[in-house]
Design an enzyme around this catalytic site. Structure first.
Site, PDB file in Angstrom:
ATOM      1  CG  HIS A 189      -1.728  -1.198   1.412  1.00 20.25           C
ATOM      2  ND1 HIS A 189      -2.631  -1.606   0.469  1.00 20.25           N
ATOM      3  CD2 HIS A 189      -1.766  -2.117   2.408  1.00 20.25           C
ATOM      4  CE1 HIS A 189      -3.210  -2.733   0.882  1.00 20.25           C
ATOM      5  NE2 HIS A 189      -2.695  -3.066   2.050  1.00 20.25           N
ATOM      6  CG  HIS A 236      -6.067  -6.046   1.375  1.00 22.54           C
ATOM      7  ND1 HIS A 236      -6.905  -5.420   2.260  1.00 22.54           N
ATOM      8  CD2 HIS A 236      -4.811  -5.888   1.826  1.00 22.54           C
ATOM      9  CE1 HIS A 236      -6.159  -4.905   3.238  1.00 22.54           C
ATOM     10  NE2 HIS A 236      -4.903  -5.173   2.999  1.00 22.54           N
TER      11      HIS A 236
END
Lengths: 331, 331
Positions: A57, A219
């Site tokens: 991320h 995700h």
């Protein structure tokens, strides 16, 4: 799988090592266990701020370590929570006598591991408080979550709590302002393409050439529904409307508008989304007084974007504006 | 074609409009013709700095407009030079009596149109000097170029010339330091995937699932050769070695190392490349004293990266370090 990596098992360690070399003026990297702390060591009397979570991320969270934001970031494997054995030493490393606040995105693994680490730290005499970020309005409960997921709103929590800690607020006050950001921030995202976790080697999900996933998680978790190829203005409305409704935005509200790229989207497209989100807020009588556009909470090479709105008041605005010196956010 | 856009013909205008709204503290956007100028108007007596080129490389150039860097940026259509009719008013808008330096990437269309614009400006009494950026060592001549292409080294030219103009250097001095950056900066890039120009609607070139293009241009122009899927460390060496050789780097040299993402590559991968490039420079006895890692000169959603090395001296280092306040570069 085409990636600029070596052995998929080494990508996090090598990336963090490179990050530490590139930003030695801002951070110090510990490699075993892996965590990143603010350069220069503890700041006596300051509340320590620790965040972390699965890698993939970036720049979240290591990119936000530095003056005015986080004291430490703990990167797990890609899309995998860091372990308590990683988190506890990071907490210890930034405890300067005023306690430590952990900022945790609401995923089951992260919550469990940060809580275990807090117990370990507590046993060693460090007072730890925790704030959970759960800004994603797309779904209640999901693949990895009980309750809402924590996504791009995390940037605002880390920035504002960081500024409060930097000005000398005590642990209760820093936790309170972090919670106030959580209470006033909402996000929703979409994906045009999937992403591939290096050690998995194939895309996390399938999305047809004419499909867009609305309400995607960071995700690649399923969102609300899929739509066909629609103009950016239409898609932006599908993100902004649930965010604004959930926040209960009212005429006269002032907000921070964050348009976040998921990693693979051209910057130019993010500004097209920003333009429309801003117009929609204006139609509601909501004034955008602060803005952030770019890749801040990504999902590897996923193409897509999320829209985050934070309702501001004078204090939150002042804390947002306070100086920050990190790899990914600096003013 | 999956993109967060509306009508492909409107993407530049809408993106620039969004950019202006998001960064009203830094820039002012003119929409017809389209160019972006530093907020607050002319700085009396300061040399004006203007750059521009085809869109699709964001944050280049508009992201570098602001205090300590560019005074104006002129975005053309995607991968298409801006027109003289666009460039000339941008030059006029930033002429504060000390003349204007244009920073032009070496592509035939850009060179021609900036020269025509300079003639128009000259006829209106503005002294214009030009510096050509041609840092790409991959190929001599190419699809759109006589001589080497201008790529990510442009960021260093704009930053350092911007600092020189900001401290009050005259036009000759700013042009000279810009040229000194050009003489000391080299770049080479690679692509894992192609990109799609919105108004074309299909990828600019074909690259098989097991192919990587070494020496790619920022418009997807062919590079030197194609290789199979190799580890990042091997690929990085294929970029760094020709750059270092061409620069004639010697033991004891100090350099800025820029690892630039092409738009669709995860940040974590850029740091894997950085780590290896730094190790290779270290093996040559070259010290990396300044670093920049991120998406600065992109090719829409292309996955890939470039490695740029700038040989530094004390003056170039000081100008690099000087304060800058733009959307994409700030310290």
């Amino acid at each position: 799988m085409k990636k600029l990596i070596n052995d998929p098992q080494d990508v996090v360690a090598e990336s963090v090592e490179g990050f530490g070399l590139a930003h030695a003026d801002l951070v110090t990297v510990h490699l075993d266990p892996t965590f990143v702390v603010r350069a220069g060591g503890r700041v006596p009397g300051k509340v320590g701020l620790v965040s972390g979570g699965g890698s993939g991320h970036e720049p979240l969270h290591a990119g936000f370590v530095g003056v005015g934001m986080l004291d430490a970031a703990v990167p797990g494997a890609v899309f995998t929570s860091p372990t308590p054995d990683q988190i506890a030493p990071a907490i210890a490393a930034v405890d300067a006598g005023a306690g430590v606040l952990t900022i945790v995105k609401n995923y089951t693994g992260d919550v469990l591991n940060f809580e275990t680490a807090a117990e370990l730290a507590d046993a060693d005499g460090t007072t730890v408080r925790q704030v959970l970020v759960n800004d994603d309005v797309a779904v209640e409960d999901s693949l990895y979550t009980a309750g809402r997921r924590g996504v791009a709103g995390t940037v605002a929590v880390e920035k504002i709590a960081g500024a409060a800690a930097e000005r000398g607020d005590d642990l209760d006050a820093v936790a309170a302002v972090a919670q106030r950001v959580v209470d006033n921030v909402r996000t929703m995202g979409l994906a045009l393409t999937a992403c591939t976790v290096p050690h998995v080697g194939r895309p996390s999900f399938d999305l047809a050439d004419d499909e867009i996933e609305i309400g995607i998680g960071i995700h690649g978790e399923p969102g609300r529904h899929r739509v066909g190829l629609e103009p950016a203005d239409v898609l932006t409305e599908k993100l902004l409307t649930p965010v604004a409704d959930d926040l209960g935005l009212a005429r006269g509200d002032r907000v921070l508008l964050l348009v976040n790229g998921m990693g693979g989207t051209p910057t130019s497209e993010l500004y097209v989304v920003y333009r429309r989100a801003r117009a929609l807020l204006s139609e509601r009588g909501v004034e955008v007084t602060r803005s952030l556009v770019g890749n801040y909470v990504t999902s590897l090479e996923m193409q897509g974007a999320s829209v985050t709105v934070l309702r501001l008041d004078d204090e939150l605005t002042a804390l947002w504006d306070a100086p920050v010196r990190t790899a990914a956010l600096r003013w």
